[in-house]
Design an enzyme around this catalytic site. Structure first.
Site, mmCIF file in Angstrom:
data_model
loop_
_atom_site.group_PDB
_atom_site.id
_atom_site.type_symbol
_atom_site.label_atom_id
_atom_site.label_comp_id
_atom_site.label_asym_id
_atom_site.label_seq_id
_atom_site.Cartn_x
_atom_site.Cartn_y
_atom_site.Cartn_z
ATOM 1 N N THR A 1 35.708 50.562 48.797
ATOM 2 C CA THR A 1 35.314 50.220 50.163
ATOM 3 C C THR A 1 35.406 48.712 50.381
ATOM 4 O OG1 THR A 1 33.852 52.110 50.172
ATOM 5 C CG2 THR A 1 33.445 50.434 51.851
ATOM 6 N N CYS B 1 35.584 27.169 33.784
ATOM 7 C CA CYS B 1 35.630 28.362 32.947
ATOM 8 C C CYS B 1 35.738 27.985 31.475
ATOM 9 C CB CYS B 1 36.829 29.213 33.327
ATOM 10 S SG CYS B 1 37.159 29.195 35.085
#
Ligand SMILES: *Cc1c(COP(=O)(O)O)cnc(C)c1O
Length: 400
Positions: A244, A332
């Site tokens: 969705t 990161c």
């Protein structure tokens, strides 16, 4: 006294623009339908989704049905790479660079372990690949080329148009086309992105790098590209990203991209002047500093500097105590003490590379903030160097 807080880590993420928040707000409450439902609640969401898709497409010079909304830049990169390989159906060769973001680099390393041939193109001292190296790397069994638009640590911009032009020629004489993907997370909203002009088949963007919400990305997939899903479920997003749709975040992405593109020139000029001011100040006030790329041929918002004889992590922490937020390498990669793969690829002096921090600018930064950094940074660097035996030894030598 409250300490001043200066955010200079805009390549890691940016704050969400207030106008974007306002635009997103109704889609958490009053407009909440599932865009796949046929009733009026669903249709309302579907209309908003269509509008966001059309806007995003227009801003990249693409068609609406060429835009796939995803959960982030990392996801877009993975869908692009694994999707193309899935559709191809047999193993082959991939070309990438040594300086990709981990989303691409680790995907390619994984593929190498799974039996694909991978060429990791080297870069020069400015962090740019050679078009000649690229030409030589192409093989009969090459399936995919994935080269980032601009690097997230040093800002270097890669010759994407040139690579695309070479591939166009090569593809004329082949049965199986070689597809070209670029990770444009560091350039979307900062350089004008025109997918047709760039000549790429697939292009990744991420909302939170241009003042949109975290957790929303998009992948441009040129019409006719043979790509297969890597996740299965519903028919959403041309079947490439089932699940969705997160309407609020998608609306946020589209609005943030629009604001960034509308203000691009003005912001870019201001950000460039801030970076140049900081660069000049650092070079004037602090000895033994190397600037990595962060100049011509790089995006304007990144200043990557190596301060010899100190640890980047210590500098980050000391700056943080003064309210200044920077990063070592990429967000990161921080937390690991391994030298940055980007600086290693640029053949930076490994001793200097240890003391590297990235200052990355955004549209909210000011001249006063740069003045403040230049006021506190030299003292911090000096204090840290006093603790370094190598620095002290060298100093004694130079005094003699
Ligand atoms: C931040 C970044 C990504 C990852 O995007 P997320 O939305 O955080 O997953 C990928 N590539 C580059 C170049 C980036 O800077």
């Amino acid at each position: 006294m409250t300490i001043k807080r200066v955010y200079l880590d805009n390549s890691a993420t940016t704050p969400v623009d207030e106008e974007v928040v306002k635009e997103m707000q109704p889609y958490f409450s009053s407009v909440f339908g599932n865009a796949s439902s046929f009733h009026s609640f669903g249709r309302e969401s579907k209309a908003a989704l269509d509008k966001a898709r059309a806007k995003t497409a227009e801003l990249l010079n693409a068609q609406p049905d060429e835009i796939v909304f995803t959960g982030c830049g990392t996801e877009s990169d993975n869908i692009a790479i694994f999707g193309i390989l899935n559709a191809y159906g047999k193993k082959g060769h991939i070309i990438t660079t040594q300086i990709e973001h981990h989303a691409v680099l680790y995907s390619c390393r994984h593929l190498q372990k799974s039996g694909y041939d991978v060429t990791f193109l080297p870069v020069d001292k400015n962090g740019v690949i050679s078009v000649d190296d690229f030409k030589k790397a192409v093989r009969d069994n090459t399936i995919l080329v994935t080269v980032m638009h601009a690097n997230n640590e040093v800002g270097s911009i890669q010759p994407i148009k040139e690579i695309a032009a070479i591939l166009r020629e090569i593809n004329k004489n082949r049965k199986d086309r070689i597809y070209f993907h670029t990770d444009a997370v560091q350039t979307a909203g900062k350089l004008y992105i025109d997918v047709k002009d760039l000549g790429v088949d697939l292009l990744t963007i991420s909302s939170h790098k241009f003042y949109g919400p975290k957790g929303a990305g998009a992948l441009y997939v040129k019409k006719g590209v043979n790509i297969f899903p890597v996740m299965f479920g519903g028919h959403h997003e041309n079947g490439l990203r089932p699940g969705t749709e997160n309407i609020a975040y998608i609306i946020g992405l589209a609005k943030a991209l629009e604001i960034s593109v509308v203000n691009l020139k003005e912001r870019d000029a201001r950000i460039l002047s801030l970076r140049e001011k900081l660069k000049k100040g650092i070079l004037e006030k602090i000895p033994e500093v190397t600037i990595n790329a962060s100049g011509e041929g790089a995006v304007s918002g990144i200043l990557n500097a190596s301060f010899k004889y100190i640890e980047g992590e210590s500098l980050l922490l000391k700056l943080d105590m003064k309210g200044i937020a920077v990063s070592t390498g990429s967000a990161c990669a921080s937390g690991s003490s391994e030298p940055s793969h980007v600086l290693s690829a640029m053949c930076a002096d490994p001793v200097a590379a240890q003391g590297t921090v990235r200052f990355s600018f955004g549209c909210h930064n000011t001249d006063e903030e740069v003045d403040y950094v230049l006021e506190v940074l030299p003292g911090i660097v000096e204090d840290l160097r006093k603790m370094s035996p190598v620095w002290n030894r060298n100093k004694v030598k130079s005094v003699k």
